[in-house]
Scaffold this motif. Structure first.
Motif, PDB file in Angstrom:
ATOM      1  N   LYS A  63      43.991  39.112  43.326  1.00 48.19           N
ATOM      2  CA  LYS A  63      43.592  38.999  41.922  1.00 48.19           C
ATOM      3  C   LYS A  63      43.030  37.613  41.622  1.00 48.19           C
ATOM      4  CE  LYS A  63      44.709  41.363  38.677  1.00 48.19           C
ATOM      5  NZ  LYS A  63      43.999  42.338  37.814  1.00 48.19           N
ATOM      6  N   GLY A  66      39.483  37.170  42.431  1.00 55.51           N
ATOM      7  CA  GLY A  66      38.571  37.966  41.633  1.00 55.51           C
ATOM      8  C   GLY A  66      38.437  39.404  42.074  1.00 55.51           C
ATOM      9  N   ASN A  68      39.249  43.322  42.262  1.00 60.19           N
ATOM     10  CA  ASN A  68      39.850  44.326  41.383  1.00 60.19           C
ATOM     11  C   ASN A  68      40.422  45.502  42.169  1.00 60.19           C
ATOM     12  OD1 ASN A  68      37.524  45.921  42.012  1.00 60.19           O
ATOM     13  ND2 ASN A  68      36.425  45.096  40.233  1.00 60.19           N
ATOM     14  N   ARG A 340      35.527  32.922  45.524  1.00 62.18           N
ATOM     15  CA  ARG A 340      36.025  33.042  44.143  1.00 62.18           C
ATOM     16  C   ARG A 340      34.989  32.528  43.148  1.00 62.18           C
ATOM     17  NH1 ARG A 340      40.925  32.016  40.673  1.00 62.18           N
ATOM     18  NH2 ARG A 340      40.375  30.278  39.316  1.00 62.18           N
ATOM     19  N   GLU A 344      33.369  34.882  40.301  1.00 61.63           N
ATOM     20  CA  GLU A 344      33.634  34.519  38.906  1.00 61.63           C
ATOM     21  C   GLU A 344      32.393  34.683  38.028  1.00 61.63           C
ATOM     22  OE1 GLU A 344      36.664  31.249  36.969  1.00 61.63           O
ATOM     23  OE2 GLU A 344      35.410  30.666  38.665  1.00 61.63           O
ATOM     24  N   TYR A 346      30.414  37.068  38.003  1.00 58.78           N
ATOM     25  CA  TYR A 346      30.134  38.471  37.715  1.00 58.78           C
ATOM     26  C   TYR A 346      31.317  39.194  37.065  1.00 58.78           C
ATOM     27  CZ  TYR A 346      26.137  37.308  40.518  1.00 58.78           C
ATOM     28  OH  TYR A 346      25.000  36.695  40.985  1.00 58.78           O
ATOM     29  N   LEU A 347      32.235  38.424  36.514  1.00 52.41           N
ATOM     30  CA  LEU A 347      33.357  39.045  35.821  1.00 52.41           C
ATOM     31  C   LEU A 347      32.894  39.656  34.502  1.00 52.41           C
ATOM     32  CD1 LEU A 347      36.130  36.331  36.308  1.00 52.41           C
ATOM     33  CD2 LEU A 347      35.847  38.452  37.573  1.00 52.41           C
ATOM     34  N   VAL A 351      36.858  38.234  30.565  1.00 52.26           N
ATOM     35  CA  VAL A 351      37.845  38.264  31.651  1.00 52.26           C
ATOM     36  C   VAL A 351      37.854  36.914  32.361  1.00 52.26           C
ATOM     37  CG1 VAL A 351      38.479  39.329  33.858  1.00 52.26           C
ATOM     38  CG2 VAL A 351      37.600  40.742  31.991  1.00 52.26           C
ATOM     39  N   LEU A 353      39.820  34.576  35.510  1.00 49.93           N
ATOM     40  CA  LEU A 353      40.655  34.692  36.701  1.00 49.93           C
ATOM     41  C   LEU A 353      41.956  33.920  36.518  1.00 49.93           C
ATOM     42  CD1 LEU A 353      38.082  34.260  39.617  1.00 49.93           C
ATOM     43  CD2 LEU A 353      39.032  36.366  38.677  1.00 49.93           C
TER      44      LEU A 353
END
Length: 605
Positions: A63, A66, A68, A340, A344, A346-347, A351, A353
């Protein structure tokens, strides 16, 4: 009372969250989670390669990078080690692994065999399939399908209720595994699909293959995924060509590095070589599964091996560090932090992290002195005499060692040849080590001098791992699989002693080391607080280590791996037990623990 009501409310909220049902479907270009586009950002990690007590920590690290989703194989030989005997306990409890992922907010992509490859013994197949006369894995042969059907029904009982369409967190289920690299029988693939559905896997099914195998390995009507390709245009073209011109687009195995085998250099690849490629894939909306995100350790005797007509037999090392984003102990690496940073970008909106957990503590352990030495040859079972040597399979033994013993007339010199040595044989004449034959080096014979009189010949053979990839999957019997010859004449009348070493149960009095015969050394050490450590075996020869009854895997001073990872979860405050089987340097008597691993040191052979 207030505390009780708050606890009751929290429990009800958790149960309600778990009861929420989601949908997962395919559009022409995207995966749809509850009807909305969903990009899978997944990393592979295997329940069998991580101590059960560390599963949750590894998932939280996923998690934090990043991810899911996590991907995992299901290992037939772990869950049905003997025919008809199933094991879903402890580290083999795959259903609990999936449930913990749900609790940690992760989806799962399930890859439930029958074949996994995975640098795992026999590609995940149980050894006992080799005992079935005429059985052909990865085929429509009846004995194979019967065994496979019984197994997949048991897997279905464990995991089918955990699919997303049943209220769980399994998004998709893979049938077979890179089958196009092995065969092209669409009837066989269709039988896989039929059995999966019968076992309850009635959600999204898919296949995965590398580029040159996708046509053979894809089953029309299912989503084809691609392995080992991350060029956006090629990924889309390959999937479109095999899926009626449609997506969605999924890279089922994206390799951030590679695995190691004994006697070859440690594989590492800088993160910088992947960052632009990862960025482009995610920017294009393509879903991805990193193989591996976290490798862990191949403990016990479960490593596989590679072999083909052009290359020598190559068994893999115990460490499955893989130079992955998460190291063998579950700590973030430089690769983790850089991946990471890409993810990040493309979150989804809003949202963030979680913070990256700090590295787990590790410790040095001062020199441990072994207090007892047992002769391996003093731990032999009762056996019968056979005309020819018995294989592991003849003895109903999966892994470990077999000792072959016979008596011959001496007073001569000649060539001792082992026909079909699999895989590592140590030869003793009248109890004294005389030589070693190593399948990796294509050795099967040596000159020996037999003294006058009756001579005892002992040959200790180690299964170094069954082949896990390619056409030799069904040529995987272990031990002495042919005859033993002395000057071209077959030597008859052998005792074959099985030594699986699944439970040491050492008995008899300790002995003094001598004559180079293999020994098991036993000792203990105290620690104030458990932490990870790495046993330094660089001064030892070859063997296996147990801590508190856990088989940590093989060591071999040829490298590149020189340490064995000891997870904190398997250590105890206070007294701890250690046993070492040493085959070569039997005079060694101390060992220590380091804070960091040594995975990249080769020694001349």
């Amino acid at each position: 009372m207030l505390a009780f009501l708050l606890l009751l409310s929290a429990s009800a909220t958790k149960l309600q969250a778990q009861a929420v049902k989601h949908t997962f479907t395919l559009s022409d270009n995207a995966f749809l989670l509850d009807g909305k586009p969903f990009q899978i950002i997944s990393g592979e990690m295997h329940y069998t390669r991580i101590p059960r007590g560390a599963w949750r920590q590894r998932m939280r690290m996923a998690k934090a990078m990043g991810l899911n989703t996590i991907g995992t194989y299901v290992f037939w030989n772990a869950n049905e080690p003997q025919k008809g005997h199933y094991d879903f306990t402890g580290n083999n409890d795959i259903a609990e692994f999936v449930k913990i992922a749900r609790e940690e907010g992760l989806w799962v992509i399930l890859r439930p065999s029958p074949y996994v490859c995975a640098e795992w013994e026999f590609g995940g197949y149980p050894y006992w399939l080799e005992k079935e006369e005429g059985l052909q894995v990865r085929s429509t042969e009846s004995k194979y399908l019967e065994a496979y059907h019984k197994y997949i029904m048991q897997i279905g009982k464990q995991l089918a209720p955990l699919q997303i369409n049943h209220g769980g967190n399994i998004l998709m289920v893979q049938i077979e595994n890179e089958y196009g690299s092995y065969g092209a029988d669409k009837k066989y693939l269709a039988l896989n699909q039929k059995m999966f559905i019968e076992a309850g896997f009635d959600g999204q099914l898919y296949t995965c293959d590398p580029e040159d195998a996708i046509k053979n390995g894809h089953l029309p009507g299912l989503l084809p995924a691609i392995n080992g390709v991350d060029d956006v245009a090629r990924v889309k073209r390959l999937i479109n060509e095999n899926h009626d011109g449609k997506g969605p687009y999924y890279i089922a195995e994206w390799y951030p590095a590679w695995f190691d085998w004994w006697g070859e250099k440690h594989h590492t690849v800088p993160a910088e070589q992947y960052l632009t490629r990862l960025d482009k894939v995610l920017a294009a909306g393509i879903s991805i599964n990193m193989y591996m995100f976290h490798g862990g350790t191949t403990r016990g005797f479960m490593n596989g091996a590679n072999y083909n007509d052009k290359e020598a037999y190559a068994p893999q090392v115990s460490s499955y560090d893989y130079d992955a984003p998460l190291d063998e102990a579950g700590n973030a690496t430089d690769k983790f932090m850089k991946f990471r940073a890409v993810i990040e970008k493309y979150l989804p909106a809003g949202v963030a992290l979680p913070e990256v957990p700090s590295a787990k503590p590790s410790m040095d352990i001062p020199a441990i002195h072994f207090t007892q030495t047992f002769g391996l040859f003093d731990q032999l079972p009762v056996v019968r005499l056979h005309t020819n040597p018995q294989t592991f399979e003849d003895l109903n033994q999966a892994y470990g060692f077999v000792l072959y013993r016979t008596t011959v007339a001496g007073g001569k010199t000649g060539t001792l040849k082992i026909d079909g040595l699999r895989d590592y044989g140590i030869i003793y004449i009248n109890g004294k080590r005389t030589g070693i034959l190593d399948r990796r080096l294509k050795q099967d014979s040596m000159q020996v001098t037999l003294p006058n009189g009756k001579v005892r010949i002992d040959i200790l053979v180690e299964n170094l791992g069954r082949i896990n990839f390619g056409p030799y999957l069904l040529k995987n019997k272990k031990g002495i699989t042919g005859k033993v010859l002395f000057d071209n004449t077959a030597v008859k009348n052998w005792y074959s002693y099985g030594l699986p070493l699944t439970n040491l149960n050492l008995h008899g009095k300790g002995i003094e080391t001598g004559a180079g015969k293999p020994v098991i050394k036993k000792g203990g050490f105290d620690i104030k607080k458990p932490a990870d450590t790495y046993l330094d075996l660089s001064n030892w020869g070859k063997g296996t280590v147990w801590i508190n009854g856990h088989n940590l895997g093989r060591y071999w001073n040829i490298g590149p791996q020189q340490t064995i990872y000891v997870p904190a979860e398997w250590l105890k405050t206070g007294a701890n037990d250690i046993e070492i089987l040493e085959l070569i340097k039997t005079e060694q008597n101390t060992i220590s623990g380091l804070k960091t691993p040594v995975l990249n040191k080769l020694n001349p052979q």
